[in-house]
Write a protein that holds these residues in place. Structure first.
Motif, PDB file in Angstrom:
ATOM      1  N   PRO A  15       0.814  -1.210   0.000  1.00 60.67           N
ATOM      2  CA  PRO A  15       0.000   0.000   0.000  1.00 60.67           C
ATOM      3  C   PRO A  15       0.850   1.263   0.000  1.00 60.67           C
ATOM      4  O   PRO A  15       2.035   1.238   0.326  1.00 60.67           O
ATOM      5  N   HIS A  16       0.225   2.364  -0.402  1.00 64.54           N
ATOM      6  CA  HIS A  16       0.859   3.677  -0.297  1.00 64.54           C
ATOM      7  C   HIS A  16      -0.180   4.653   0.241  1.00 64.54           C
ATOM      8  O   HIS A  16      -1.387   4.388   0.203  1.00 64.54           O
ATOM      9  N   PHE A  17       0.282   5.760   0.771  1.00 64.38           N
ATOM     10  CA  PHE A  17      -0.637   6.743   1.330  1.00 64.38           C
ATOM     11  C   PHE A  17      -1.002   7.799   0.295  1.00 64.38           C
ATOM     12  O   PHE A  17      -0.140   8.305  -0.436  1.00 64.38           O
ATOM     13  N   VAL A  18      -2.288   8.139   0.242  1.00 62.71           N
ATOM     14  CA  VAL A  18      -2.786   9.306  -0.475  1.00 62.71           C
ATOM     15  C   VAL A  18      -3.091  10.344   0.601  1.00 62.71           C
ATOM     16  O   VAL A  18      -3.955  10.118   1.450  1.00 62.71           O
ATOM     17  N   GLY A  19      -2.349  11.459   0.570  1.00 57.09           N
ATOM     18  CA  GLY A  19      -2.366  12.345   1.733  1.00 57.09           C
ATOM     19  C   GLY A  19      -1.839  11.581   2.928  1.00 57.09           C
ATOM     20  O   GLY A  19      -0.953  10.725   2.791  1.00 57.09           O
ATOM     21  N   ASP A  20      -2.390  11.856   4.109  1.00 55.88           N
ATOM     22  CA  ASP A  20      -1.990  11.070   5.279  1.00 55.88           C
ATOM     23  C   ASP A  20      -3.161  10.292   5.862  1.00 55.88           C
ATOM     24  O   ASP A  20      -3.047   9.700   6.935  1.00 55.88           O
ATOM     25  N   GLY A  21      -4.294  10.257   5.116  1.00 59.47           N
ATOM     26  CA  GLY A  21      -5.482   9.627   5.669  1.00 59.47           C
ATOM     27  C   GLY A  21      -6.007   8.427   4.909  1.00 59.47           C
ATOM     28  O   GLY A  21      -6.960   7.786   5.362  1.00 59.47           O
ATOM     29  N   PHE A  22      -5.391   8.097   3.776  1.00 60.66           N
ATOM     30  CA  PHE A  22      -5.895   6.998   2.959  1.00 60.66           C
ATOM     31  C   PHE A  22      -4.733   6.078   2.581  1.00 60.66           C
ATOM     32  O   PHE A  22      -3.861   6.459   1.805  1.00 60.66           O
ATOM     33  N   ARG A  23      -4.729   4.893   3.159  1.00 57.35           N
ATOM     34  CA  ARG A  23      -3.671   3.902   2.933  1.00 57.35           C
ATOM     35  C   ARG A  23      -4.215   2.905   1.911  1.00 57.35           C
ATOM     36  O   ARG A  23      -5.027   2.039   2.249  1.00 57.35           O
TER      37      ARG A  23
END
Length: 292
Positions: A15-23
């Motif tokens: 996984p990677h983060f989109v912003g800091d709220g969506f993994r």
């Protein structure tokens, strides 16, 4: 029966983060296997598999950013998200709800963990889709559909086998809650262990499924585990899902728009010139204003 067969089974990558709220795990596009045309009109799928977020005084998420030329569809399985956009759309997406934002000619928007959820933390699980728009609708006015869990029609399967929530399109006699620009079916199939259900879809539609909870067997031969994605061949009309354990399955199927796709960052248009125009319009403030 004209069987629609599984073409590829895809495990979730790191996984990677989109912003800091969506993994998120990205399933569309997916390397050389799935490009934007392969699942058109579904041109992106980010899956935030079940993940425990710690409490945070400052809500995590994604700050203000633009979109043009498509729709974003967010399906909430666990946790809560707050959304705001420059066309006036917004609100809280609770568990079981769906947010359907038509960016079309252009909006600014932002998405964060809902304030109460952020303070307590907890299990978070979401799917976000990008749904393409045909050329004639890409510059139409933005709109917003807030679809609550209670507003999503349900088809009850026989023998207490489970139910199918029809977000868009139709399943048998049940019509979905969402208004769409092109023919699209989006279902959440909730099946009890041992239950089997046949899914009938047009042969020409691009079709896939994602196992949100539990595990299933497709067509009596292909096992699909939690968080795995199955891409179907372009052929056949019917496939069978059997639940190996209690399961929740997201099913996607749509008629291909079959037009050129030129994508750059947050914009999806038909030509490179239209992409350049989108950047120019954004830089000139034509997407409106939204406070970060």
């Amino acid at each position: 029966m004209n069987i629609k067969k599984v073409a590829s089974l895809i495990a979730p990558q790191a996984p990677h983060f989109v912003g800091d709220g969506f993994r998120v795990h990205n399933f569309i596009p997916h390397g050389n296997l799935i490009g934007m045309h392969r699942m058109d009109p579904f041109i992106m799928l980010d899956y935030n598999s079940a993940y425990e977020f710690a409490p945070s005084a400052v809500p995590k998420g994604v700050g203000v950013h633009p979109h043009r030329g498509f729709e974003t569809v967010t399906i909430a399985y666990k946790g809560k998200v707050a959304h705001h956009d420059s066309s006036g759309g917004g609100g809280v997406i609770n568990e079981g709800d769906v947010q359907w934002m038509t960016a079309a000619s252009g909006v600014l928007h932002k998405e964060y963990h809902e304030e109460g959820f952020s303070k307590t933390g907890g299990l978070f699980q979401m799917v976000q889709l990008w749904v393409n728009l045909p050329a004639k609708d890409k510059m139409s006015a933005p709109k917003y559909q807030a679809i609550t869990k209670e507003a999503i029609p349900q088809y009850t399967l026989e023998n207490e086998a489970g139910s199918i929530a029809v977000i868009a399109g139709a399943y048998k006699s049940v019509k979905g809650a969402a208004s769409t620009f092109t023919p699209i079916h989006i279902y959440n199939a909730k099946l009890h262990k041992g239950a089997a259900v046949d899914i009938d879809l047009p042969e020409s539609y691009h079709t896939a499924l994602l196992v949100i909870e539990g595990s299933i067997v497709v067509n009596g031969e292909q096992a699909v585990s939690t968080d795995h994605f199955a891409l179907f061949e372009n052929g056949g009309t019917t496939f069978t899902i059997t639940a190996s354990e209690d399961a929740l399955v997201l099913i996607l199927s749509g008629e291909p728009i079959a037009e050129p796709i030129v994508a750059h960052g947050p914009f999806v248009m038909n030509t490179q010139q239209e992409i350049m125009q989108a950047f120019n319009d954004f830089n000139q403030g034509k997407f409106g204003y939204l406070e970060d």
